[in-house]
Design a protein around this motif. Sequence first.
Motif, PDB file in Angstrom:
ATOM      1  N   SER A  41     -50.613  -6.933 -41.004  1.00  0.00           N
ATOM      2  CA  SER A  41     -50.584  -8.472 -40.731  1.00  0.00           C
ATOM      3  C   SER A  41     -50.644  -8.965 -39.516  1.00  0.00           C
ATOM      4  O   SER A  41     -50.407  -8.636 -38.417  1.00  0.00           O
ATOM      5  CB  SER A  41     -49.251  -8.689 -41.181  1.00  0.00           C
ATOM      6  N   ARG A  42     -50.978 -10.117 -39.407  1.00  0.00           N
ATOM      7  CA  ARG A  42     -51.610 -11.189 -38.266  1.00  0.00           C
ATOM      8  C   ARG A  42     -50.662 -10.212 -37.923  1.00  0.00           C
ATOM      9  O   ARG A  42     -50.865 -10.586 -36.161  1.00  0.00           O
ATOM     10  CB  ARG A  42     -52.044 -11.773 -38.192  1.00  0.00           C
ATOM     11  N   GLN A  43     -49.222 -11.125 -37.290  1.00  0.00           N
ATOM     12  CA  GLN A  43     -48.040 -11.491 -36.955  1.00  0.00           C
ATOM     13  C   GLN A  43     -47.759  -9.580 -36.291  1.00  0.00           C
ATOM     14  O   GLN A  43     -47.414  -9.809 -35.660  1.00  0.00           O
ATOM     15  CB  GLN A  43     -46.579 -11.502 -38.341  1.00  0.00           C
ATOM     16  N   THR A  44     -48.430  -8.564 -36.784  1.00  0.00           N
ATOM     17  CA  THR A  44     -47.589  -7.606 -36.371  1.00  0.00           C
ATOM     18  C   THR A  44     -48.927  -6.839 -35.024  1.00  0.00           C
ATOM     19  O   THR A  44     -48.328  -6.844 -33.406  1.00  0.00           O
ATOM     20  CB  THR A  44     -47.943  -6.324 -37.330  1.00  0.00           C
ATOM     21  N   VAL A  45     -49.851  -7.817 -35.335  1.00  0.00           N
ATOM     22  CA  VAL A  45     -50.959  -7.790 -34.125  1.00  0.00           C
ATOM     23  C   VAL A  45     -50.352  -8.600 -33.000  1.00  0.00           C
ATOM     24  O   VAL A  45     -50.279  -8.223 -31.272  1.00  0.00           O
ATOM     25  CB  VAL A  45     -52.748  -8.445 -34.728  1.00  0.00           C
ATOM     26  N   TYR A  46     -49.248  -9.527 -33.622  1.00  0.00           N
ATOM     27  CA  TYR A  46     -49.100 -10.901 -32.247  1.00  0.00           C
ATOM     28  C   TYR A  46     -47.712  -9.686 -31.297  1.00  0.00           C
ATOM     29  O   TYR A  46     -47.783 -10.402 -30.928  1.00  0.00           O
ATOM     30  CB  TYR A  46     -48.653 -12.020 -32.843  1.00  0.00           C
TER      31      TYR A  46
END
Length: 190
Positions: A41-46
């Motif tokens: 997920s994009r949140q994981t990247v952040y």
Amino acid sequence: MGAGVPETTRQRILDAAVEMTTEAGWASVTMSRIAERCGVSRQTVYNDIGAKPTLAKSLILRELEQFLAGVSSAFDAEDDFLRAIRQATYAVLDRAQDNKLLHAVVSATHGADTELLPYLTSHSEGLLGYATAIIHEHIRKFDHGLSDDQADAAIEMTVRVVLSHVMQPTKSPDETADDIAWLMSRVLRA
């Protein structure tokens, strides 16, 4: 990655960012595209990296660590100070020749995609400080005759010259390594 060592999500994210940068430039790198490429997920990247400026810094620091691993190996393998300097310089310049991320960053200077370049140039205090500290630790084993202040000055200037040749090579890694070793031999005689 070494055999049998699992790759972390952070490493996969950094690898994806390098691939995207070398394929289409830094401007094409977004957290969403990295997430998609990594299957997270994009949140994981952040969560693992942070925002894009932190990603840029992380990429450059990871590359620096890989370059400094070659420097460390050169200093560890040599018992002669000038040969160690020559080999360390050669290791950096030889690696730089084929480094796709470095080429993407440097070639971007001819276009508008220069967001990564300051991490190698104008905002390179961390890079210089880190490299200088690592090299200073390695040279302690040599009887070079320099005070700590002189050694720090010589290391910083050498790192700056090597970085200049990384960014804009004018000779082969062998020739430049020979030149820098010669220059240091003159400094040590003074």
